[in-house]
Every structure is written in structure tokens, then in C-alpha cells.
Design an enzyme around this catalytic site. Structure first.
Site, PDB file in Angstrom:
ATOM      1  N   SER A 164      33.762  44.982  30.750  1.00  0.00           N
ATOM      2  CA  SER A 164      33.461  44.170  31.940  1.00  0.00           C
ATOM      3  C   SER A 164      32.236  44.778  32.596  1.00  0.00           C
ATOM      4  O   SER A 164      31.952  45.973  32.410  1.00  0.00           O
ATOM      5  CB  SER A 164      34.641  44.234  32.912  1.00  0.00           C
ATOM      6  N   TYR A 177      41.597  48.200  37.855  1.00  0.00           N
ATOM      7  CA  TYR A 177      40.818  47.450  36.852  1.00  0.00           C
ATOM      8  C   TYR A 177      39.483  48.142  36.559  1.00  0.00           C
ATOM      9  O   TYR A 177      39.109  48.352  35.396  1.00  0.00           O
ATOM     10  CB  TYR A 177      40.588  46.027  37.370  1.00  0.00           C
TER      11      TYR A 177
HETATM   12  C1  BGC Z   1      36.837  40.249  36.136  1.00  0.00           C
HETATM   13  C2  BGC Z   1      36.635  38.965  36.905  1.00  0.00           C
HETATM   14  C3  BGC Z   1      35.357  39.031  37.721  1.00  0.00           C
HETATM   15  C4  BGC Z   1      34.187  39.495  36.888  1.00  0.00           C
HETATM   16  C5  BGC Z   1      32.926  39.713  37.716  1.00  0.00           C
HETATM   17  C6  BGC Z   1      35.591  40.534  35.342  1.00  0.00           C
HETATM   18  O1  BGC Z   1      35.767  41.678  34.565  1.00  0.00           O
HETATM   19  O2  BGC Z   1      37.976  40.120  35.289  1.00  0.00           O
HETATM   20  O3  BGC Z   1      37.743  38.722  37.733  1.00  0.00           O
HETATM   21  O4  BGC Z   1      35.074  37.744  38.250  1.00  0.00           O
HETATM   22  O5  BGC Z   1      34.512  40.692  36.230  1.00  0.00           O
HETATM   23  O6  BGC Z   1      33.155  40.414  38.884  1.00  0.00           O
END
Ligand code: BGC
Length: 279
Positions: A164, A177
């Protein structure tokens, strides 16, 4: 260009991954689903892993099968060692081997630090980081056992970690996260270094804001989407296919010399868009 314009779906070369066997975890929805279908379009046979939502997984299997390749759904929780071991054994038995692992399964359990329970912290680390570790470990065993088959690929195996933008962008209210994805970055680079001599390529794809169920609240109303677009220089929210295309490219021999890289698929979200007008 409209901000809701979709990524093209028909541009994947049909024989790019012919004869390869791919496993995509969390492939019953969102990015995983598009990636599984994209790999099928490129000619790979695909195992569609899911933990809940058998019907959706079966639909993905149907769509991939209709492309003329093989696909099957397999239920396993990637955070459970015995289930991952059993899944890989099954795949090797049923599909013969594995050439491509897309460690995609991931989730969010959002809370500010004072509200966050240990269970929320642990669940996200278990699935997003430990799950990728377990799948990478089991896939590596098979890559090493089998070695390079030159007619299939120049590499003995390809691991693509779904990361991410939050592997490098801190994210208030999402410490579990962001920490899990920061961990994915270092795990990916370390495994890339460790496994490159064995001709196994480990890389990551780091999506930004992609229109999927995980972040529905960030794009489902016009106001939310307008706010979100402030963070995206390219001016549109991503589609799952945008990410699928990056995975297909990384898995293919076209990118055979790419080892330990992160491909950001984020419309420029990592370019500090706040500085476009100031600083
Ligand atoms: C998350 C999303 C978020 C995106 C940008 C992703 O890794 O799961 O919820 O919108 O990152 O912030």
C-alpha cells in the site's frame, strides 16, 4: 478525461503467462479478484483463495475458466499456518506446481490509538503481514524444489506482495494497517535479497486509493470523492484493473530483471500532493 473513467480491461497480452500457475490470496473481491482475472487473461491457471464468500470466489473462477484457462477456488485463512500449508500442498497436487504467488489478502480494522484493541492490532498484523510471510514461505519451498523451467519462465518463481502507499505514508487512525504495510516493505526487500540467488523474484505493488469495498466510505459520496481527489494528482480514483495490470507485468518475464522493487500504482499519491501549491 472524466474522473470516473475506468482503466482499459482488454490490453493484457493473452500469452504472456501461458503455462504458469498462480495463487492469488483474497481473490474473491476487490484488487485480488481483478488480479486473479488479469492473470487468467494473461494465460495463467489460477487458484482463487478466499476465507469467506465462497459464491463470489466461484464467480471469479467461472469468469477465469471462460477465458480458456484453469481455475479453482480454495478456502483458507492465510493467517493460519496449517491452512496455508494445506493450501499449498493441494495446489501442487491439483495444479502440478506454483509459479506466481500474489500475497494479496488484507484487511483494515481502523481505530485511533486509545480506542484500538489488542485484537484489532493483532488481526491486521496476522492477516496482512504474517499471512504474507506464511504464503511466501510455502511457495518458496516449491519454487526451490522445482527450480527454473526455461520454457515456462526465466525465474524459478515470482512473489508479488500486495502492499500500500501506507508502507511509506503514515496514516493517523490506522496504526495497525500502516505498521503491517511498513512490515510488508521490509519483508519484501529482505526476501528479495535472500531469494534472488535462487532465481526467485520478490517484488511489491503498492496501490493508492482504489475503488474497492475496503475503502468504500472514501469514494462513495461525491463529497468524499472530491476530498480524496485532493490527494491524487492524476485526478481519478484507481480501478482494481490498474493494480491487476501492474501485477501481471511484474509476474512476467518482461520484468525479469526487476527484483526487490515496489511499483506504486497510486495516481501520484506518494508525490506529496500538498506541496503542489506551497512549501
Ligand atoms: C487502503 C485504503 C486507502 C488507500 C489510500 C489503501 O492501502 O486500504 O483504504 O484508501 O490505501 O489511502
Amino acid at each position: 478525461m472524466s474522473v470516473t473513467e475506468s482503466a482499459p480491461k482488454g490490453v493484457i497480452p493473452a500469452h504472456l503467462l501461458r503455462g504458469q500457475k498462480a495463487l492469488v490470496t483474497g481473490a474473491n473481491s476487490g484488487i485480488g479478484m481483478a488480479t486473479a482475472i488479469g492473470l487468467g487473461r494473461a494465460g495463467a491457471d489460477v487458484v482463487v483463495n478466499y476465507v469467506a464468500g465462497r459464491e463470489d470466489a466461484e464467480k471469479v473462477v467461472e469468469e477465469i475458466t471462460s477465458l480458456g484457462v484453469r481455475a479453482a477456488a480454495y478456502e483458507a485463512d492465510v493467517s493460519q499456518e496449517d491452512q496455508v500449508v494445506a493450501m499449498m500442498d493441494w495446489m501442487v497436487r491439483e495444479f502440478g506446481t506454483i509459479d506466481i504467488l500474489v500475497a494479496n489478502a488484507g484487511l483494515q480494522r481502523d481505530a485511533t490509538i486509545m480506542e484500538m484493541t489488542l485484537a484489532q492490532w493483532q488481526k491486521v498484523l496476522d492477516v496482512n503481514l504474517t499471512g504474507q510471510f506464511l504464503c511466501a514461505r510455502e511457495a518458496t519451498k516449491e519454487f526451490v524444489r522445482r527450480g527454473v523451467v526455461p520454457e515456462v519462465s526465466r525465474a524459478a518463481g515470482k512473489i508479488i506482495c500486495m502492499s500500500s502507499v501506507h508502507q511509506i505514508i503514515p496514516w493517523s487512525g490506522h496504526v495497525n494497517y500502516a505498521s503491517s504495510k511498513g512490515g510488508v516493505l521490509m519483508m519484501m526487500q529482505t526476501l528479495a535479497q535472500e531469494l534472488a540467488p535462487k532465481k526467485i523474484r520478490v517484488n511489491a505493488v503498492a496501490p493508492g486509493a482504489i475503488r474497492t469495498p475496503i475503502n468504500r466510505s472514501a469514494w462513495e459520496t461525491p463529497e468524499a470523492e472530491r476530498d480524496l481527489l485532493q490527494l491524487i494528482p492524476y485526478g481519478r480514483v484507481g480501478d482494481p484493473e490498474d493494480v491487476a495490470h501492474a501485477v501481471v507485468a511484474l509476474a512476467s518475464d518482461l520484468l525479469d530483471y526487476v527484483v526487490g522493487a515496489t511499483l506504486y500504482v497510486d495516481g501520484g499519491m506518494t508525490l506529496f500532493p500538498g506541496f503542489a501549491t506551497g512549501g
